[in-house]
Write a protein that holds these residues in place. Structure first.
Motif, short mmCIF file in Angstrom:
data_model
loop_
_atom_site.label_atom_id
_atom_site.label_comp_id
_atom_site.label_asym_id
_atom_site.label_seq_id
_atom_site.Cartn_x
_atom_site.Cartn_y
_atom_site.Cartn_z
N PHE A 150 -31.72 -23.98 32.02
CA PHE A 150 -31.11 -23.11 31.00
C PHE A 150 -32.15 -22.41 30.13
CE2 PHE A 150 -27.82 -26.72 31.02
CZ PHE A 150 -27.09 -26.13 32.04
N ALA A 151 -33.41 -22.79 30.28
CA ALA A 151 -34.44 -22.30 29.35
C ALA A 151 -34.73 -20.82 29.55
CB ALA A 151 -35.73 -23.10 29.54
N GLN A 152 -35.02 -20.15 28.43
CA GLN A 152 -35.43 -18.76 28.44
C GLN A 152 -36.60 -18.57 27.48
OE1 GLN A 152 -32.48 -15.65 28.21
NE2 GLN A 152 -30.85 -17.02 28.91
N PRO A 153 -37.61 -17.79 27.87
CA PRO A 153 -38.74 -17.56 26.97
C PRO A 153 -38.33 -17.00 25.61
CG PRO A 153 -39.27 -16.81 29.19
CD PRO A 153 -37.81 -17.16 29.19
N GLN A 154 -37.25 -16.21 25.57
CA GLN A 154 -36.85 -15.62 24.30
C GLN A 154 -36.38 -16.68 23.31
OE1 GLN A 154 -32.84 -13.61 25.87
NE2 GLN A 154 -32.95 -13.52 23.66
N PHE A 155 -35.87 -17.80 23.81
CA PHE A 155 -35.45 -18.86 22.90
C PHE A 155 -36.67 -19.59 22.34
CE2 PHE A 155 -31.53 -19.22 25.84
CZ PHE A 155 -31.01 -18.04 25.31
N THR A 156 -37.69 -19.77 23.17
CA THR A 156 -38.95 -20.31 22.67
C THR A 156 -39.54 -19.38 21.62
OG1 THR A 156 -39.39 -21.40 24.79
CG2 THR A 156 -41.27 -21.04 23.33
N ALA A 157 -39.51 -18.07 21.89
CA ALA A 157 -40.04 -17.11 20.92
C ALA A 157 -39.26 -17.14 19.62
CB ALA A 157 -40.01 -15.70 21.52
N ARG A 158 -37.94 -17.32 19.69
CA ARG A 158 -37.14 -17.39 18.46
C ARG A 158 -37.53 -18.63 17.64
NH1 ARG A 158 -32.63 -15.25 16.09
NH2 ARG A 158 -31.31 -16.68 14.91
N GLN A 159 -37.75 -19.74 18.31
CA GLN A 159 -38.15 -20.93 17.58
C GLN A 159 -39.53 -20.74 16.94
OE1 GLN A 159 -38.86 -24.54 19.83
NE2 GLN A 159 -38.15 -25.84 18.13
#
Length: 229
Positions: free
Chosen positions: A73-82
């Motif tokens: 389910f992981a997406q780089p944009q979610f890492t970037a948001r965090q």
């Protein structure tokens, strides 16, 4: 709690209507299938997802994929948001499981007492923007009254309500984990300064729930949110 040094990256016709007059609190859980500390927080998110006064969202990050299991389910944009939240808070690390409450409070997601305290504090924090979201076939109509000037981003979020995953490698190898409110898209659909009424029509095809979030720019506080399940 798993920590990771951050580079501080920033990166049917009118069938249903939801208004934010009751001010639902947005809870973002940053989690990973590869994190052995995350399952208690993932389970707790199931409980939060049942509440009408909370919008619970699971954002799966990708920085634990290297330990032997790639989060499906992981997406780089979610890492970037965090990371952007960390930058806004002048924090030097990000971690899983982390819950961000209304874009402001940062809490370890496996500590329900602290999470519930943060939710209650945000619920009592003051006035929120009353936001309406109406489904119109494959689109949503989004509206809010003028009167709260600022620099806001309007965001459209879609999520999968629930899905089980068999983890075959990594720290959670051999476990079947059930995830709730798994975010699969998070898009900025407009900017708003609050001086005129907000009126946006956005595409939202399919049956997955729709969440609309109004947030101060640069990952500031969330000032309005509404959900269509």
């Amino acid at each position: 709690m798993r920590q990771f040094l951050t580079a501080l990256a920033f990166t049917g016709l009118f069938a249903t209507t939801q208004a934010a007059a009751d001010s639902p609190v947005v809870v973002e859980l940053y989690t990973s299938q590869g994190c052995s500390s995350c399952p208690p927080a993932d389970a707790f998110l199931h409980d939060l997802a049942k509440r009408d006064d909370v919008i619970a969202l699971a954002l799966h990050v990708d920085y634990w994929d290297y330990i032997g299991w790639k989060d499906s389910f992981a997406q780089p944009q979610f890492t970037a948001r965090q990371h952007a939240y960390a930058a806004a808070a002048a924090a030097t690390t990000v971690y899983t499981p982390q819950m961000v409450i209304n874009g402001q409070a940062h809490v370890i997601g496996s500590r329900p007492t602290q999470v519930m305290g943060a939710i209650e504090a945000q619920r009592n924090a003051g006035s929120r923007i009353d936001l309406s979201v109406t489904r119109d076939g494959g689109h949503v109509e989004i509206g809010a009254d003028a009167g709260r000037n600022g620099d806001y981003v309007v965001q459209l979020v879609r999520y999968t309500p629930e899905q089980a995953v068999d983890i075959r490698r990594g720290e959670n190898a051999g476990r079947q984990l059930n995830y709730a409110h798994i975010v699969h898209s998070w898009d900025v659909i407009g900017r708003w300064d609050g001086t005129a009424a907000l009126n946006i029509r956005a595409e939202a095809a399919g049956d997955d729930p729709v969440v609309v979030i109004i947030q101060q720019a640069r990952n500031g506080p969330i000032v309005g949110a509404a959900e269509l399940r």
